[in-house]
Write a protein that holds these residues in place. Structure first.
Motif, PDB file in Angstrom:
ATOM      1  N   ARG A 171      53.444  -8.300 -30.446  1.00  0.00           N
ATOM      2  CA  ARG A 171      52.935  -7.918 -29.118  1.00  0.00           C
ATOM      3  C   ARG A 171      51.749  -6.982 -29.248  1.00  0.00           C
ATOM      4  O   ARG A 171      50.746  -7.116 -28.540  1.00  0.00           O
ATOM      5  CB  ARG A 171      54.058  -7.256 -28.318  1.00  0.00           C
ATOM      6  N   GLN A 172      51.855  -6.043 -30.157  1.00  0.00           N
ATOM      7  CA  GLN A 172      50.745  -5.120 -30.372  1.00  0.00           C
ATOM      8  C   GLN A 172      49.534  -5.850 -30.945  1.00  0.00           C
ATOM      9  O   GLN A 172      48.386  -5.539 -30.602  1.00  0.00           O
ATOM     10  CB  GLN A 172      51.204  -3.993 -31.290  1.00  0.00           C
ATOM     11  N   ALA A 173      49.782  -6.831 -31.801  1.00  0.00           N
ATOM     12  CA  ALA A 173      48.684  -7.619 -32.367  1.00  0.00           C
ATOM     13  C   ALA A 173      48.006  -8.454 -31.293  1.00  0.00           C
ATOM     14  O   ALA A 173      46.771  -8.610 -31.294  1.00  0.00           O
ATOM     15  CB  ALA A 173      49.205  -8.515 -33.487  1.00  0.00           C
ATOM     16  N   VAL A 174      48.799  -8.988 -30.353  1.00  0.00           N
ATOM     17  CA  VAL A 174      48.223  -9.790 -29.274  1.00  0.00           C
ATOM     18  C   VAL A 174      47.280  -8.945 -28.431  1.00  0.00           C
ATOM     19  O   VAL A 174      46.219  -9.416 -27.990  1.00  0.00           O
ATOM     20  CB  VAL A 174      49.349 -10.404 -28.410  1.00  0.00           C
ATOM     21  N   ASP A 175      47.643  -7.697 -28.209  1.00  0.00           N
ATOM     22  CA  ASP A 175      46.745  -6.805 -27.455  1.00  0.00           C
ATOM     23  C   ASP A 175      45.403  -6.667 -28.168  1.00  0.00           C
ATOM     24  O   ASP A 175      44.343  -6.635 -27.534  1.00  0.00           O
ATOM     25  CB  ASP A 175      47.402  -5.432 -27.285  1.00  0.00           C
ATOM     26  N   THR A 176      45.439  -6.595 -29.502  1.00  0.00           N
ATOM     27  CA  THR A 176      44.192  -6.494 -30.279  1.00  0.00           C
ATOM     28  C   THR A 176      43.415  -7.799 -30.224  1.00  0.00           C
ATOM     29  O   THR A 176      42.177  -7.801 -30.080  1.00  0.00           O
ATOM     30  CB  THR A 176      44.512  -6.135 -31.743  1.00  0.00           C
ATOM     31  N   LEU A 177      44.124  -8.930 -30.316  1.00  0.00           N
ATOM     32  CA  LEU A 177      43.461 -10.231 -30.269  1.00  0.00           C
ATOM     33  C   LEU A 177      42.759 -10.461 -28.936  1.00  0.00           C
ATOM     34  O   LEU A 177      41.735 -11.155 -28.878  1.00  0.00           O
ATOM     35  CB  LEU A 177      44.489 -11.345 -30.514  1.00  0.00           C
ATOM     36  N   ALA A 178      43.289  -9.888 -27.881  1.00  0.00           N
ATOM     37  CA  ALA A 178      42.674 -10.072 -26.562  1.00  0.00           C
ATOM     38  C   ALA A 178      41.253  -9.529 -26.540  1.00  0.00           C
ATOM     39  O   ALA A 178      40.385 -10.055 -25.821  1.00  0.00           O
ATOM     40  CB  ALA A 178      43.526  -9.389 -25.488  1.00  0.00           C
ATOM     41  N   GLU A 179      41.001  -8.494 -27.333  1.00  0.00           N
ATOM     42  CA  GLU A 179      39.647  -7.926 -27.398  1.00  0.00           C
ATOM     43  C   GLU A 179      38.671  -8.911 -28.024  1.00  0.00           C
ATOM     44  O   GLU A 179      37.445  -8.787 -27.846  1.00  0.00           O
ATOM     45  CB  GLU A 179      39.670  -6.625 -28.200  1.00  0.00           C
TER      46      GLU A 179
END
Length: 400
Positions: A197-205
């Motif tokens: 989930r935390q990685a997905v937040d980064t990928l959104a950028e």
């Protein structure tokens, strides 16, 4: 409590489910996603029942279930709290909890006469599922993520929020003055899904938003559906039923590895209807063995070769402890007809085959017959329909 308008992002599908005339269950934990699902369902109306699973892993969980119960009371909806007490502090907690949750929901649904259950999975959950699949090197099926509707243990699970983001649902709850509970474990990086989930937040950028990853899942689901249709067509041509076994008459080497894999798994699912799909590494070892002509035991199934023909049977040991009344469905697929009586049971034939002098006339291998249903009175064999023992009883495989 007054209901609020239905957000336009939720189209007619959810309304059609709730207002289709059949009762529908909602799984509501107290978290924002499922609380939004509850309010939205109440806004639509229908024959709705609600269940909350209390895993008993946090002191706040009972109060959260009580909060859901209070909301349901305000809407005039029936609510049940389902308690899990089976955690032995060993293994993967989230996997154990997920399996327990589905098991408790299934028991509740059957008792309440429900065939459909709506879950609160969101677009963010879908994105996390896709990234987890990528991390594991998944193929088309894994990258398809969660389906909008899945069948499990005879029930249909619906995910009407799968294209709605978590942020949109919380904005909806805030705008309408609704409350929910946040589970602190949802921020614990000790769990794989939370790290994802935390990685997905980064990928959104980088432009890989939940919506983008959701589109990937939709494209993969379309491709998987096409492969499934091709497998069904192939199965109709090269699969045949013999007793409780399924035979594949086409040499697996004549197929692509993906076609062969799908065909074999489809045959296994016909033989063992409640089979949990083997893990990717297990599937790889399975196909490696089969393509080299070696038999395999996997997932409660026995795969052997009769010359070039692959025979998929139920593994005798997997059903050795299975016992039901003679009127019940045995091993999720066998229905027996005969002079039922309260002192009779359906159990696997097993070692009772030694009492069946004519079993070879069935044309089935000994081990296949040992995994077929037999009628027992205590330790006395009354009938083994597929092994030609006893009279007045017959056995049929019922449709899925």
């Amino acid at each position: 409590m007054s209901v609020v308008p239905l957000p336009p992002v939720l189209a007619s599908g959810f309304a059609e489910l709730l207002q289709g005339g059949a009762p529908v269950g909602l799984a509501v934990s107290g978290g924002g996603d499922s609380i939004a699902l509850l309010h939205l369902a109440a806004a639509i109306g229908g024959q709705i029942s609600v269940a909350s699973v209390d895993h008993g892993l946090r002191p706040e969980s009972a109060a959260e279930c009580a909060m859901v119960a209070d909301i349901c009371t305000s809407y005039g909806l029936p609510h049940r709290t389902l308690k899990w007490t089976g955690w032995d502090r060993r293994g993967n907690l989230q996997d154990h909890a997920r399996r327990a949750r589905y098991g408790l929901l299934a028991d509740w649904a059957r008792g309440a006469g429900l065939a459909d259950i709506a879950l609160g999975h969101t677009a963010d959950d879908q994105a996390e599922t896709v990234v987890m699949a990528l991390a594991r090197g998944a193929g088309v099926d894994g990258l398809a993520g969660m389906a909008a509707v899945t069948c499990r243990d005879g029930l249909r699970y619906h995910r009407p929020l799968l294209q709605v983001t978590r942020a949109a649902l919380r904005a909806y709850l805030v705008a309408t003055g609704r409350v929910w509970c946040d589970d602190p474990s949802n921020d614990d990086p000790g769990y794989e899904r939370i790290r994802i989930r935390q990685a997905v937040d980064t990928l959104a950028e980088l432009g890989l938003t939940s919506q983008t990853l959701g589109q990937v899942a939709q494209h993969m689901a379309t491709a998987a559906a096409a492969l499934d249709r091709g497998t069904a067509d192939l199965a109709a041509a090269v699969m045949m039923q013999q007793g409780g076994d399924v035979l594949i008459t086409l040499t697996l080497r004549d197929l692509s590895r993906e076609q062969a894999r799908r065909l074999v798994l489809a045959a296994m699912e016909r033989v063992h209807r409640r089979m949990t799909p083997p893990r990717k590494d297990e599937q790889q070892r399975l196909m490696q063995s089969l393509l080299h002509g070696q038999g395999v035991t996997l997932g409660g199934c026995l795969l052997t070769f009769d010359g070039p023909v692959l025979r998929i049977s139920r593994e005798p040991q997997a059903v050795a402890q299975l016992a039901t009344p003679t009127t019940a469905l045995w091993d999720a697929r066998w229905q027996l007809s005969g002079p039922h009586a309260p002192d009779l049971q359906l159990r696997a034939l097993g070692a009772g085959i030694d009492l069946c002098c004519d079993w070879r006339a069935s044309g089935l291998p000994r081990r296949s017959l040992q995994a077929t249903p037999a009628v027992w009175r205590d330790q006395t064999l009354v009938s083994a329909p597929l092994a030609g023992f006893g009279r007045d009883w017959s056995a049929q495989i019922v449709a899925d």
